[in-house]
Design a protein around this motif. Structure first.
Motif, PDB file in Angstrom:
ATOM      1  N   SER A 341      31.287  43.611  28.626  1.00 15.38           N
ATOM      2  CA  SER A 341      32.001  42.441  29.118  1.00 15.38           C
ATOM      3  C   SER A 341      32.199  41.444  27.986  1.00 15.38           C
ATOM      4  CB  SER A 341      31.189  41.789  30.249  1.00 15.38           C
ATOM      5  OG  SER A 341      31.762  40.563  30.635  1.00 15.38           O
ATOM      6  N   ALA A 378      40.242  45.399  28.968  1.00 19.87           N
ATOM      7  CA  ALA A 378      40.220  45.582  30.419  1.00 19.87           C
ATOM      8  C   ALA A 378      40.126  44.236  31.128  1.00 19.87           C
ATOM      9  CB  ALA A 378      39.037  46.454  30.824  1.00 19.87           C
ATOM     10  N   THR A 379      40.938  44.066  32.158  1.00 17.06           N
ATOM     11  CA  THR A 379      40.856  42.897  33.048  1.00 17.06           C
ATOM     12  C   THR A 379      40.581  43.412  34.451  1.00 17.06           C
ATOM     13  OG1 THR A 379      42.432  41.650  31.702  1.00 17.06           O
ATOM     14  CG2 THR A 379      42.032  40.876  33.943  1.00 17.06           C
ATOM     15  N   MET A 380      39.546  42.875  35.067  1.00 13.62           N
ATOM     16  CA  MET A 380      39.125  43.349  36.390  1.00 13.62           C
ATOM     17  C   MET A 380      39.261  42.239  37.424  1.00 13.62           C
ATOM     18  SD  MET A 380      36.465  43.144  38.803  1.00 13.62           S
ATOM     19  CE  MET A 380      34.973  42.650  37.955  1.00 13.62           C
ATOM     20  N   THR A 381      39.825  42.571  38.564  1.00 11.09           N
ATOM     21  CA  THR A 381      39.830  41.676  39.722  1.00 11.09           C
ATOM     22  C   THR A 381      39.284  42.436  40.915  1.00 11.09           C
ATOM     23  OG1 THR A 381      42.097  42.275  40.338  1.00 11.09           O
ATOM     24  CG2 THR A 381      41.808  40.350  38.895  1.00 11.09           C
ATOM     25  N   MET A 400      38.918  46.657  44.196  1.00 11.93           N
ATOM     26  CA  MET A 400      38.742  46.470  42.751  1.00 11.93           C
ATOM     27  C   MET A 400      39.952  47.028  42.012  1.00 11.93           C
ATOM     28  SD  MET A 400      35.759  47.875  40.169  1.00 11.93           S
ATOM     29  CE  MET A 400      34.500  46.702  40.664  1.00 11.93           C
ATOM     30  N   LYS A 401      40.439  46.243  41.079  1.00 10.45           N
ATOM     31  CA  LYS A 401      41.590  46.663  40.283  1.00 10.45           C
ATOM     32  C   LYS A 401      41.297  46.416  38.812  1.00 10.45           C
ATOM     33  CE  LYS A 401      44.919  45.614  43.936  1.00 10.45           C
ATOM     34  NZ  LYS A 401      46.060  44.754  44.351  1.00 10.45           N
ATOM     35  N   LEU A 402      41.743  47.355  37.977  1.00  7.26           N
ATOM     36  CA  LEU A 402      41.582  47.238  36.528  1.00  7.26           C
ATOM     37  C   LEU A 402      42.956  47.333  35.868  1.00  7.26           C
ATOM     38  CD1 LEU A 402      38.509  49.433  35.503  1.00  7.26           C
ATOM     39  CD2 LEU A 402      38.732  46.977  35.207  1.00  7.26           C
ATOM     40  N   ALA A 423      41.530  54.431  34.821  1.00  6.49           N
ATOM     41  CA  ALA A 423      40.746  53.327  35.406  1.00  6.49           C
ATOM     42  C   ALA A 423      40.244  53.689  36.793  1.00  6.49           C
ATOM     43  CB  ALA A 423      41.595  52.060  35.462  1.00  6.49           C
ATOM     44  N   ILE A 428      36.445  52.740  37.881  1.00  7.23           N
ATOM     45  CA  ILE A 428      36.210  52.165  39.217  1.00  7.23           C
ATOM     46  C   ILE A 428      35.304  53.067  40.040  1.00  7.23           C
ATOM     47  CG2 ILE A 428      37.326  51.532  41.395  1.00  7.23           C
ATOM     48  CD1 ILE A 428      39.691  50.517  39.797  1.00  7.23           C
ATOM     49  N   GLU A 432      32.296  50.390  41.041  1.00  2.00           N
ATOM     50  CA  GLU A 432      32.260  49.840  42.393  1.00  2.00           C
ATOM     51  C   GLU A 432      30.977  50.210  43.144  1.00  2.00           C
ATOM     52  OE1 GLU A 432      35.109  50.220  46.253  1.00  2.00           O
ATOM     53  OE2 GLU A 432      36.066  49.502  44.405  1.00  2.00           O
TER      54      GLU A 432
END
Length: 474
Positions: A341, A378-381, A400-402, A423, A428, A432
């Motif tokens: 991270s 990587a950007t994770m939401t 979860m989305k990458l 991803a 994921i 997750e």
């Protein structure tokens, strides 16, 4: 000189304001909660009072001397009771309490013909009332403290019934015995009530969770940051640190808790407002202590997905097939991903939803030969569902989305479609379940072990998880 003193006072005041922080968590107990608390308190008082021994009595009335022994409170009828908020604490009062008392008596009549006899007594006490102030504060360690103040007690009527001996002699000392018992009982009841507050309630508060272990690595700090606030006739509020620390280091997070909306509802007995600061301070500690780093290999994936990290495959898709240049250049190998991270993940509560934003770097390399393949940004939401069970708060990740972006490549250009497939299939599929496993541990909320939540509701407002619940004492 006076000007200098005033200047110093102003500086101290300004500094204290600058250092003041919002609580990360606050609680409110409403009038309905205090009403229930008074019922529980009376039930506990009844259990405490039964079997209490009143000190032996002796005295003389005219020609009769007497002794009372083994005087015990035999029963306790629950009265009306209330606990209300005052300007500086609580007030507990009760009216209509009834008691029955048993004991043994012995008397001597010093008349012309001396008479001595003994027997048993039954005492009925009615219309008893008491009033006691309760102060609430905080000790030097951030724990709550409680103490009684100004107990007063009144007895409406007390009647003694004698069994045994000469009935005509009773009238010679019955009134004196009743007065003595009434006086003694007044003090005894206040002693019992003071014990209920100073000992029993204090011991119960001592069990309140003010620090909570999380995964044996973190410590959630529920300590009080100030004295409770009292809204006379309505509710009292408590204010707690609500910050997560690394177990071996009490380093403050470099950000402050947000202001939480005030609680407007009073339908429930008890409310807890928990700001997203609790979760974000945990994420900060995890970040600075390098907990958000991991080397992802085949063994970390679900069994049906493990072949995906091979560079050569037949039938089932693998990374060597999805990115053909990897398969051609590095056949019959396994691929690993070094993930870290770049900043503390941030959780935000708004519009009735809980969202998490994170980001980091992923380096892909072959396990055999440790050959560099790709560096990805990587950007994770993700969305988080929160629920309350057994006085704990639980979280689960969903949606979860990458988004992956190639920063450096040793295998040529890679399309976004391919990156999204990687991803979802590998990252994921691993991340997750791991996050949900952590959320399934739950975080205990600040209540004592014998208080349980019923009819609990969870509301999400700006920056805040608001829990409204009724209580059940067991």
């Amino acid at each position: 000189m006076k000007t200098m003193k005033l200047y110093v006072i102003c500086v101290v005041f300004i500094v204290s304001l600058a250092e003041a922080k919002n609580p990360g968590l606050k609680t409110r107990i409403t009038d309905a909660g205090l009403t229930y608390a008074s019922q529980v308190a009376i039930e506990q008082l009844s259990k405490t009072a039964k079997g209490q021994k009143i000190p032996d009595q002796s005295g003389r009335s005219g020609d009769v001397s007497y002794e009372l022994s083994n005087v015990v409170i035999d029963s306790f009828s629950n009265p009306s009771s209330s606990i209300t908020v005052t300007a500086d604490g609580l007030n507990w009062k009760s009216d209509g309490l009834g008691l029955s008392i048993t004991g043994h008596f012995h008397y001597k009549y010093h008349g012309i013909i001396p008479i001595s006899d003994s027997g048993n007594i039954d005492v009925s006490v009615s219309r008893v009332n008491f009033n006691v102030g309760i102060s609430l504060g905080v000790d030097g360690t951030g724990r709550p403290k409680i103490a009684s103040s100004g107990c007063s007690c009144g007895i409406g009527s007390l009647d003694v019934h004698f069994h045994g001996g000469a009935a005509w002699i009773y009238n010679l000392f019955k009134g004196v015995v009743e007065d003595a018992l009434k006086k003694q009982l007044n003090g005894q009841l206040c002693t019992i009530i003071d014990k209920a507050v100073n000992t029993d309630a204090s011991q119960a508060l001592a069990k309140l969770k003010v620090t909570v272990d999380i995964a044996k690595m973190f410590m959630l700090d529920y300590r009080f940051i100030s004295k409770p606030a009292f809204n006379p006739g309505h509710f009292l509020e408590t204010y707690h640190k609500g910050e997560v620390y690394w177990t071996d280091s009490m380093t403050e997070a470099p950000f402050d808790p947000p202001s939480m909306p005030s609680i407007s509802s009073t339908n429930k007995m008890f409310y807890i407002s928990m700001s997203d600061y609790v979760f974000n301070s945990l994420a900060y500690e995890a970040q600075i202590h390098k907990m958000l780093q991991y080397n992802l290999t085949q063994k970390d994936l679900p069994a049906k997905e493990r072949g995906f990290l091979n560079t050569t495959c037949v039938g089932t898709p693998c990374i060597g097939q999805v990115i053909p240049q990897i398969g051609k250049k590095y056949p019959n190998r396994e691929v690993a991903m070094s993930m870290s991270s770049d900043f503390s993940p941030n959780m935000s509560v708004s519009n009735g939803k809980v969202n998490v934003l994170g980001g980091g770097t992923i380096n892909m390399f072959t396990v055999q030969g440790d050959t560099f393949l790709l560096t990805l940004n990587a950007t994770m939401t993700a969305s988080v569902s929160l629920n309350i069970k057994s006085e704990k708060i639980y979280g689960s990740i969903s949606d979860m989305k990458l988004k992956l972006h190639v920063v450096k490549s040793n295998v040529g250009q890679i399309s976004d479609t391919v990156l999204n497939f990687i991803a979802n299939t590998a990252i994921i599929a691993f991340a997750e379940p791991q996050l949900n496993k952590l959320g399934a541990n739950g975080i205990p909320l600040p209540v004592t072990n014998n208080v349980h939540f019923v009819n609990t509701e969870v509301t999400l407002v700006k920056d805040t998880l608001m829990i409204g619940t009724d209580l059940k004492y067991q």
